[in-house]
Write a protein that holds these residues in place. Sequence first.
Motif, PDB file in Angstrom:
ATOM      1  N   ILE A  65       0.820  -1.218   0.000  1.00 52.80           N
ATOM      2  CA  ILE A  65       0.000   0.000   0.000  1.00 52.80           C
ATOM      3  C   ILE A  65       0.849   1.261   0.000  1.00 52.80           C
ATOM      4  N   ASP A  66       2.146   1.087   0.156  1.00 49.59           N
ATOM      5  CA  ASP A  66       3.065   2.223   0.122  1.00 49.59           C
ATOM      6  C   ASP A  66       3.214   2.669  -1.338  1.00 49.59           C
ATOM      7  N   PRO A  67       2.722   3.869  -1.699  1.00 54.46           N
ATOM      8  CA  PRO A  67       2.737   4.265  -3.112  1.00 54.46           C
ATOM      9  C   PRO A  67       4.148   4.436  -3.670  1.00 54.46           C
ATOM     10  N   PHE A  68       5.130   4.630  -2.800  1.00 53.67           N
ATOM     11  CA  PHE A  68       6.500   4.765  -3.294  1.00 53.67           C
ATOM     12  C   PHE A  68       7.131   3.408  -3.592  1.00 53.67           C
ATOM     13  N   ALA A  69       6.555   2.362  -3.043  1.00 50.70           N
ATOM     14  CA  ALA A  69       7.165   1.030  -3.181  1.00 50.70           C
ATOM     15  C   ALA A  69       6.544   0.230  -4.312  1.00 50.70           C
ATOM     16  N   THR A  70       5.567   0.781  -4.996  1.00 47.70           N
ATOM     17  CA  THR A  70       4.976   0.089  -6.137  1.00 47.70           C
ATOM     18  C   THR A  70       4.648   1.099  -7.217  1.00 47.70           C
ATOM     19  N   SER A  71       4.924   0.745  -8.434  1.00 50.67           N
ATOM     20  CA  SER A  71       4.647   1.670  -9.535  1.00 50.67           C
ATOM     21  C   SER A  71       3.302   1.375 -10.181  1.00 50.67           C
ATOM     22  N   LEU A  72       2.620   0.313  -9.730  1.00 53.48           N
ATOM     23  CA  LEU A  72       1.314  -0.017 -10.296  1.00 53.48           C
ATOM     24  C   LEU A  72       0.271   0.950  -9.745  1.00 53.48           C
ATOM     25  N   GLN A  73      -0.308   1.758 -10.632  1.00 53.63           N
ATOM     26  CA  GLN A  73      -1.245   2.776 -10.138  1.00 53.63           C
ATOM     27  C   GLN A  73      -2.469   2.136  -9.479  1.00 53.63           C
ATOM     28  N   ALA A  74      -2.816   0.898  -9.906  1.00 54.66           N
ATOM     29  CA  ALA A  74      -3.940   0.216  -9.268  1.00 54.66           C
ATOM     30  C   ALA A  74      -3.644  -0.011  -7.786  1.00 54.66           C
ATOM     31  N   ASP A  75      -2.369  -0.108  -7.439  1.00 55.50           N
ATOM     32  CA  ASP A  75      -1.992  -0.327  -6.044  1.00 55.50           C
ATOM     33  C   ASP A  75      -2.085   0.963  -5.216  1.00 55.50           C
ATOM     34  N   TRP A  76      -2.306   2.096  -5.869  1.00 56.22           N
ATOM     35  CA  TRP A  76      -2.359   3.361  -5.152  1.00 56.22           C
ATOM     36  C   TRP A  76      -3.759   3.683  -4.638  1.00 56.22           C
ATOM     37  N   VAL A  77      -4.692   2.756  -4.837  1.00 59.37           N
ATOM     38  CA  VAL A  77      -6.075   3.055  -4.471  1.00 59.37           C
ATOM     39  C   VAL A  77      -6.225   3.344  -2.973  1.00 59.37           C
ATOM     40  N   ILE A  78      -5.421   2.704  -2.152  1.00 59.68           N
ATOM     41  CA  ILE A  78      -5.504   2.967  -0.708  1.00 59.68           C
ATOM     42  C   ILE A  78      -4.882   4.327  -0.409  1.00 59.68           C
ATOM     43  N   ALA A  79      -3.703   4.564  -1.000  1.00 60.38           N
ATOM     44  CA  ALA A  79      -3.013   5.827  -0.760  1.00 60.38           C
ATOM     45  C   ALA A  79      -3.873   7.017  -1.187  1.00 60.38           C
ATOM     46  N   ARG A  80      -4.690   6.839  -2.239  1.00 59.19           N
ATOM     47  CA  ARG A  80      -5.514   7.959  -2.721  1.00 59.19           C
ATOM     48  C   ARG A  80      -6.544   8.401  -1.690  1.00 59.19           C
ATOM     49  N   GLN A  81      -6.986   7.499  -0.835  1.00 59.16           N
ATOM     50  CA  GLN A  81      -7.989   7.863   0.167  1.00 59.16           C
ATOM     51  C   GLN A  81      -7.321   8.317   1.477  1.00 59.16           C
TER      52      GLN A  81
END
Lengths: 534, 330
Positions: A65-81
Motif C-alpha cells: 500500500i506504500d505508493p512509493f514502493a509500487t509503480s502499479l497505479q492500481a496499487d495506489w487506491v488505498i493511498a488515494r484515500q
Amino acid sequence: MRHDVRPNRRARRLIPLVALAAASALVLSGCGADDTSTSGGISSGGEPQTGGTLTVALPATPSIIDPFATSLQADWVIARQVCEPLFDVSTSFEVGPVLAKDLVDNGGGSYTLSLRDGVTFQDGEPFTSADVIASLNRYFLTPGNGSILKSLTTSIEAVDDTTLTITLNTPSPLLPTLLTTAYMMPASVVKDRPITDPVSDLVCTGPYKLTSYAADGDVVLDRWDGYQKLDTPGDGGLGAKNAYADQIVFTPMPEASTRRQATEAGQVDIGGSLSYDDYDSVSSGGVAQAVLLSPTSGSTVVFNKAQGIMSNVAMRQAFLAALNMDDIMLAAFGNPEFYSVDGSIIPEVNSTWATDAGAENYNKPDLDRVKKLLDEAGYTGEPIRWLTTKEDPSWYGPSLPAQQQLKEAGITIDLQVIDRASVIQLRTDPMAFDLFSSGIPTYADPVLLPYLQQTFPGTWVSPDRDALLSTLSTESDPAARKVTWEQLQTLVYEDLPFLKFGTSRPLLITANRVHTEHPDELAGWYYNTWLDQQ
Amino acid sequence: MTSSTRVPEAADMLRYLAQRLLALLPTVAVPLVLVFLLLRLAPGDPAAILLGDSATPDQVAALRQELGLNAPLWEQFGRFLGDVVTLRLGDSLFLGKPVVDVIPDYALVTLEISIVALVVALVLGIGLGTLAAFRNGRPAGRIATALGIIGISVPQFVVALILIVVFAAWLHWFNVGGFVPMSKGFWPHLRSITLPALSLGIAESAFVARITRGAILDVVREPFVTTARSLGIAPRRIGAVHIVRVAALPIMTVAGLLVASLLSGSAVVETIFGVPGMGRLLLDAVGRRDYSLVQGIVLFTGLFVIIVNLLVDLSYSVVDPRVRLGRKSA
C-alpha cells in the motif's frame, strides 16, 4: 429482499432444487441473470448523505500500500484515500494544489513552495517542510515522475516550517505535475527509508485513515475526523474531499462474475472492472447498474525500432495503412459504447492535450498504400513476432482482429500469447520480438508518457523527438506547449514508434444506493461517494 | 498379544518411521530444485514488474543487483538453501517481509476451507459410494452412481458458480465472495467460507464415491464374506463390521490423496470466491515472479502433503490389523 407472498412449506422446500436446476441451465448455457438492456449511469441522488460502509470489490487489493514502493497505479487506491500529494489531478486531469498552498516561480529555476496551514498527520503531528523534504527524497528513488523530478532538481531547502525553496537545474512548467504522485508522509517514517522497505501502516493527511490491512486481503479505512478539507468543489484529487461514508472496505474478488453477483446480491456497493459481456444483462431497474467511465485506457502496440523488419519505418507505416480501427475495436470490445476510436495519443478526457495533429492517416485503411510501403520496405512475407497476453483484455483484444486484417493486407503475424510477466521481460530484448501489445493510461502531461522515452522497450531514437521533448519540458507558456505537443504527436505519426488502436472505457457495477457527483471519481477516488441512508 | 511380540512391532514401527522421514528429504528436495530452476529459466523479471513501465533499464538493473538477481544461479541456490535451513525462507520481493511470516495467515485460511471440504467430500462421497454399492443394480444405486459420474464430469468452477447463483445471489444464505475472519464473528465467518468449502468438497466427493463403491464391491466378493453369510451372521453386521472395515483402506488412501487435490483445487476456488488463501497467493506470486514466496509455498505445501500421507499410512495398521508397517512381507 422481502417477499410479500410466502410459498407454502412444501413449495419452499422445492425452491432450492428448482433454483439449482435453473442455475445449472443458466451457467451451462452461458446466460446471464436476465436480458434487460441498460445504458448504465449513476446519479447524484439529491443531497449527499453521511454514514454507512462503502464496500468496494476490486480484482485485487494491493499487496503493497506504500505508493512509493509500487509503480502499479492500481496499487495506489488505498493511498488515494489516506494520503495526499502536494498537487493532484482532477477527473479531467487538470493539475491543482492540495497540500501546497502556493508555488511561486522566482525565475532561474528557483521556486518557493508554501504549504497549507494547520494540516496535521493522522497521528496528530503537524505537517511541515521537514516531512516534504523526507518524502521527496524517497520519491526521487521511484521510477517515472520521481525519477524525472530528481533529474531536474538541484536542491530542496526548508525556509521555515511551511515554506521551502526548490531549485531546478532549468526552469520547468512540469514541477506541479511531477508532484502529483508525491504523497506526503511523516519524516519520522520515510526519512532515509529505501523503497524496497515498504510502509505497511500509512499515516498521512487524507480524509480516511487506515484501520486494517492484509496483503491481498480486505483493507478497511475509517473516516478521519481531523481532516482539514479544502473549501473548493471536489473533483477527483482536487478540492473538497468529503468523507461521506463512515467506513470504506476494499475487498478482493478476482473474478468479474463474482464482483457482479456480489453487487447484485447487496454484499458490495461497487464492483470494479466489470466484464463487458455483463453490460447488457445488468438491469438498471434492479438493485445495481452498470457504469461506463470516460475513455482513459489506450490499447497500443509498440514496435521494435532497434532491429528486425519493424525497424523500417515504411513497414510501420504499412501497419497503420492496413488497419481499420473501427473494426478492430468493435471486435475487441464488442460494443461501440465501450470505447472511442480517436487518433489523439492523450485521450479526449484530458482536453488540455487531446489533439488530432498528425493523425490524418489514422483509421484510413488503404491496401494500395500498404502494397507500396511493403515493397519499399522489402518485405517478403516473413512472420512478424507479436508478443501479447490474455491477462489484459485491452492488450489482447485488438491483436486477433488486427492479425486478420494484416493477413488480408499481406503481412504475416506470428502472434505469441504468453503471460504478462514474460511480455514485460521479453520486450526488453530486441532479439525476442518485432512488436508487443501494451496500454497507456491517461497522463496529465504528455512529457510523462513512457513511450516517448528512448529507454522504453522498442528503443525509439530520434533527435527531433529529443528537441521537442526538451521544449515541452522547459517552455512555460501553455499555448506554446500545446503547439509543441502537436508537433511531437505529428512526429509520432510519421515515425510510428508505437500505434494506438483506440481508447476503452472502464466498466463498473454499482448498487443503486451509491451516488456521486463525478462518476469518473469511481476510477479510484471514493471519498465523495455517498450511500442512501434508509 | 504378548509383550514379546509388542517389542519387535514397536521397533518395526520406529524403523518404518525413520525410513519414511529419511525419504522425505529427496521427496521435498526434487520439487524444490525444479521450482527454483523453472522460475529462473522462465521469462519474467521481478524487478521489471516491480518498477513498472516508467522504469529505465538502468533502474531495473540496479534493483536486480539490489535483490541479488544478477548473482550466478549456484549462488542464488546456495542463498536459498541457507534460507531453508534457517527456516526464514527468504524475503518476499513484493510483500517486503520474510516468507515465513507471510505464509501462516494464508495457510490457515486454506487449511480451514480444506478441512471443511474434506469432511464434505468424505461424508458425501462415502455415503453415495456405499449406497451405490449396497444397492448396486437397483434404482437408488443407479442414481447414486449417476450422481458420482456427474460430479466427476462437472468442473470445479462450474460447481462454484452454480452454488453462488443459487445460495448467494438468489437465496442470500451465504456470501457471494470475500472472506470474513473469525474475529468478525462466527456466523459471518461461516457464511464466507461455506460456499468455497462446499465447491471444493462436492467436486471431490464424486471421486470418493467412485472409490468407495469399487472398494465395497471388491470386498463383497471376498471368500470371507461368503463364509460369514454361511455362518448366518446378519447382513447388516457383515456390511458394517467386516466389509466396511476392509474397504476402508483404499478410502483412507484416497483421503490422503484428497489433501493434495484440495490444496491444488483451492487455487481455483479461492480465485472465484476471492478468498485470501495459499492457492491464490501462489498464483499471484507466480504471476509476479516472487521467487522466494513461490519456493516457500511449494516447500510448505510439499511438506504438508507428505506428512498427511505419512499419517494415513500409519493409520492403516490401526484400521486393519492385518497390515503391519515396516515388516517385509513373507
